[in-house]
Design a protein around this motif. Structure first.
Motif, short mmCIF file in Angstrom:
data_model
loop_
_atom_site.label_atom_id
_atom_site.label_comp_id
_atom_site.label_asym_id
_atom_site.label_seq_id
_atom_site.Cartn_x
_atom_site.Cartn_y
_atom_site.Cartn_z
N LYS A 85 -47.33 -22.68 -8.61
CA LYS A 85 -46.20 -21.84 -9.00
C LYS A 85 -46.48 -21.11 -10.31
O LYS A 85 -46.10 -19.93 -10.48
CB LYS A 85 -44.94 -22.70 -9.13
CG LYS A 85 -44.38 -23.17 -7.80
CD LYS A 85 -43.00 -23.76 -7.94
CE LYS A 85 -43.01 -25.08 -8.65
NZ LYS A 85 -41.67 -25.71 -8.67
N HIS A 86 -47.12 -21.80 -11.24
CA HIS A 86 -47.37 -21.21 -12.55
C HIS A 86 -48.36 -20.05 -12.46
O HIS A 86 -48.15 -19.00 -13.08
CB HIS A 86 -47.89 -22.29 -13.50
CG HIS A 86 -47.88 -21.88 -14.94
ND1 HIS A 86 -46.75 -21.94 -15.72
CD2 HIS A 86 -48.87 -21.40 -15.76
CE1 HIS A 86 -47.03 -21.53 -16.95
NE2 HIS A 86 -48.31 -21.19 -16.99
N ARG A 87 -49.43 -20.24 -11.70
CA ARG A 87 -50.47 -19.20 -11.66
C ARG A 87 -50.16 -18.09 -10.68
O ARG A 87 -50.81 -17.04 -10.72
CB ARG A 87 -51.80 -19.84 -11.30
CG ARG A 87 -51.90 -20.39 -9.88
CD ARG A 87 -53.29 -20.95 -9.61
NE ARG A 87 -53.40 -21.60 -8.32
CZ ARG A 87 -53.63 -20.96 -7.17
NH1 ARG A 87 -53.77 -19.65 -7.18
NH2 ARG A 87 -53.72 -21.64 -6.03
N SER A 88 -49.17 -18.29 -9.80
CA SER A 88 -48.88 -17.28 -8.79
C SER A 88 -48.05 -16.12 -9.33
O SER A 88 -47.94 -15.08 -8.68
CB SER A 88 -48.15 -17.92 -7.60
OG SER A 88 -46.91 -18.46 -8.01
N LEU A 89 -47.47 -16.28 -10.52
CA LEU A 89 -46.66 -15.21 -11.11
C LEU A 89 -47.53 -14.29 -11.95
O LEU A 89 -48.14 -14.72 -12.93
CB LEU A 89 -45.54 -15.80 -11.97
CG LEU A 89 -44.47 -16.62 -11.23
CD1 LEU A 89 -43.50 -17.22 -12.22
CD2 LEU A 89 -43.73 -15.74 -10.23
N ARG A 90 -47.57 -13.03 -11.56
CA ARG A 90 -48.38 -12.06 -12.30
C ARG A 90 -47.84 -11.87 -13.71
O ARG A 90 -48.60 -11.68 -14.66
CB ARG A 90 -48.40 -10.74 -11.56
CG ARG A 90 -49.26 -9.67 -12.20
CD ARG A 90 -49.22 -8.37 -11.43
NE ARG A 90 -49.66 -8.57 -10.05
CZ ARG A 90 -49.63 -7.61 -9.13
NH1 ARG A 90 -49.17 -6.41 -9.44
NH2 ARG A 90 -50.05 -7.84 -7.91
N SER A 91 -46.52 -11.92 -13.86
CA SER A 91 -45.93 -11.71 -15.18
C SER A 91 -46.37 -12.78 -16.18
O SER A 91 -46.47 -12.50 -17.39
CB SER A 91 -44.40 -11.72 -15.07
OG SER A 91 -43.94 -12.95 -14.52
N THR A 92 -46.64 -13.99 -15.70
CA THR A 92 -47.08 -15.05 -16.59
C THR A 92 -48.41 -14.71 -17.23
O THR A 92 -48.60 -14.83 -18.45
CB THR A 92 -47.20 -16.38 -15.82
OG1 THR A 92 -45.93 -16.72 -15.27
CG2 THR A 92 -47.66 -17.49 -16.74
N TRP A 93 -49.36 -14.24 -16.43
CA TRP A 93 -50.68 -13.91 -16.95
C TRP A 93 -50.65 -12.65 -17.78
O TRP A 93 -51.45 -12.49 -18.73
CB TRP A 93 -51.68 -13.79 -15.81
CG TRP A 93 -51.79 -15.07 -15.06
CD1 TRP A 93 -51.37 -15.33 -13.79
CD2 TRP A 93 -52.32 -16.31 -15.56
NE1 TRP A 93 -51.62 -16.64 -13.45
CE2 TRP A 93 -52.20 -17.27 -14.53
CE3 TRP A 93 -52.88 -16.69 -16.77
CZ2 TRP A 93 -52.62 -18.58 -14.68
CZ3 TRP A 93 -53.30 -18.00 -16.92
CH2 TRP A 93 -53.17 -18.93 -15.89
N ILE A 94 -49.74 -11.73 -17.47
CA ILE A 94 -49.57 -10.55 -18.33
C ILE A 94 -49.08 -10.98 -19.70
O ILE A 94 -49.55 -10.47 -20.74
CB ILE A 94 -48.60 -9.55 -17.68
CG1 ILE A 94 -49.22 -8.95 -16.41
CG2 ILE A 94 -48.22 -8.44 -18.66
CD1 ILE A 94 -48.30 -8.04 -15.64
N ALA A 95 -48.14 -11.91 -19.73
CA ALA A 95 -47.62 -12.40 -21.00
C ALA A 95 -48.70 -13.11 -21.81
O ALA A 95 -48.85 -12.88 -23.02
CB ALA A 95 -46.44 -13.35 -20.76
N TYR A 96 -49.48 -13.96 -21.13
CA TYR A 96 -50.59 -14.64 -21.83
C TYR A 96 -51.61 -13.64 -22.36
O TYR A 96 -52.07 -13.73 -23.51
CB TYR A 96 -51.29 -15.63 -20.89
CG TYR A 96 -50.55 -16.93 -20.68
CD1 TYR A 96 -50.15 -17.70 -21.76
CD2 TYR A 96 -50.28 -17.40 -19.40
CE1 TYR A 96 -49.49 -18.90 -21.56
CE2 TYR A 96 -49.62 -18.60 -19.19
CZ TYR A 96 -49.22 -19.34 -20.28
OH TYR A 96 -48.57 -20.53 -20.09
#
Length: 287
Positions: free
Chosen positions: A36-47
Motif C-alpha cells: 500500500k505504501h509503495r503503490s501510491l505515486r504521490s508518496t514517492w513524489i513527496a519523498y
C-alpha cells in the motif's frame, strides 16, 4: 467402514507451529502495508521532492561559503573546520526544519489517506486485529523513513564536504562529531514521521492532523525559548531541539544546557510513544 482423518501429534512440533503462526501472520501484514505504501505515486513524489529540497538547501549554503571564501578574514578561515562550522553546513537548521515538516505530514497522511477514502474499513474487515495492522504500518513507516533519512543525511554530508574541500575546509566522516551529525539527521526523519502517524491515527482528519503536526513538530520549538527553566525543559523535550543539541560541536551555549544522552532519549521516547499511540488508538473506535 467410515473414512476418518487422523492427525499425528509430533511432540514439540505443534507448539512450535502455533508459535510461528503469529509471526508469519504479522509479516504478511507488513508486506501488505508495504504494498500500500509503495503503490501510491504521490508518496514517492513527496519523498523525492523533500530529498531534493533538503540536499539543495545544504548544498546551497556550502556553495555560498565556497564562493565567498575570499571575503572572510584569515582568522575565520583557519578556524572554520576546528570550530565545527563545516559540520553545521553538512546539515543546516533550515534543511532540518523542512524535513521535520515534510516527514510529519507524510506520516500523518499514511493513515489519513485510508480513512478519507474508506479503505480502512476494508482493511479492518479483512484483519479484525486492528492493533496488528497499525503495528505493521508503523514498522513500514519506520523502515522507509529511516532509509530515507540515512540517504538524505549521507548525500548532504558528501555533497557539502566535497564543495568545501575546494577551499580545503571540508571534513571527513571520521572527524570528531561528524558521524553523530549524520546519524542524528538521519534518525530525525523516522521520529517525525511516527509522530505524524500518531497524530493521524488519533485525529483522522487531514487538515486537523496536518496542522497539529506542524504546530507540535515545527512551531512549538520556535515559540519556546531557553531563557526560562520551564520553557527550556519543554523545548528540550521536542524532536527538533533534540536534533539541535546532537549536531552541536562543543558545549551547549544555552542558559540551561543538557546532554547528548538526553537528546537521544528524546528521540527514543518520541518514537516509542508515537508507536504506542498509533497502535492503541484504533482498538476501541467505530472504524
Amino acid at each position: 467402514m467410515n473414512a476418518t482423518t487422523t492427525t499425528t501429534d509430533i511432540p514439540g512440533r505443534g507448539l512450535a507451529t502455533r508459535e510461528r503462526q503469529p509471526i508469519l501472520h504479522f509479516l504478511d501484514l507488513v508486506a501488505a502495508e508495504w504494498i500500500k505504501h509503495r503503490s501510491l505515486r504521490s508518496t514517492w513524489i513527496a519523498y523525492g521532492t523533500t530529498a531534493l529540497a533538503v540536499v539543495g538547501f545544504n548544498a546551497g549554503i556550502a556553495y555560498d561559503t565556497y564562493s565567498h571564501w575570499t571575503l572572510q578574514v584569515s582568522k575565520d578561515r583557519t578556524s572554520f573546520a576546528s570550530d565545527g562550522i563545516a559540520l553545521q553546513q553538512a546539515f543546516s537548521a533550515n534543511a532540518a526544519l523542512l524535513m521535520t515538516l515534510a516527514l510529519g505530514v507524510i506520516g500523518a497522511l499514511t493513515i489519513i489517506g485510508e480513512y478519507s477514502t474508506g479503505t480502512i474499513r476494508t482493511t479492518f474487515a479483512a484483519v479484525p486485529a486492528r492493533r496488528s495492522v497499525m503495528a505493521a504500518k508503523a514498522v513500514v513507516v519506520t523502515v522507509v523513513t529511516t532509509v530515507f533519512g540515512a540517504f538524505v543525511a549521507g548525500v548532504s554530508f558528501a555533497v557539502t564536504q566535497a564543495i568545501l574541500d575546494g577551499r580545503d575546509a571540508g571534513v571527513s566522516i571520521s572527524a570528531p562529531g561528524a558521524f553523530r551529525v549524520v546519524l542524528a539527521s538521519a534518525l530525525l526523519a523516522p521520529v517525525c514521521a511516527l509522530a505524524g502517524l500518531a497524530f493521524g491515527a488519533v485525529i483522522r482528519y487531514t487538515a486537523s492532523a496536518v496542522i497539529t503536526s506542524v504546530v507540535v513538530i515545527l512551531v512549538l520549538p520556535l515559540v519556546l525559548t531557553d531563557d526560562r527553566h520551564w520553557s527550556a525543559v519543554a523545548q528540550h523535550a521536542l524532536p527538533y531541539p533534540a536534533w539541535l543539541r546532537l549536531v552541536e560541536v562543543g558545549d551547549s551555549p544555552t542558559l540551561f544546557p543538557w546532554t547528548t544522552g538526553g537528546a537521544w532519549t528524546v528521540y527514543a521516547v518520541w518514537a516509542c510513544a508515537a508507536c504506542a499511540i498509533a497502535v492503541t488508538s484504533v482498538h476501541r473506535r467505530d472504524q
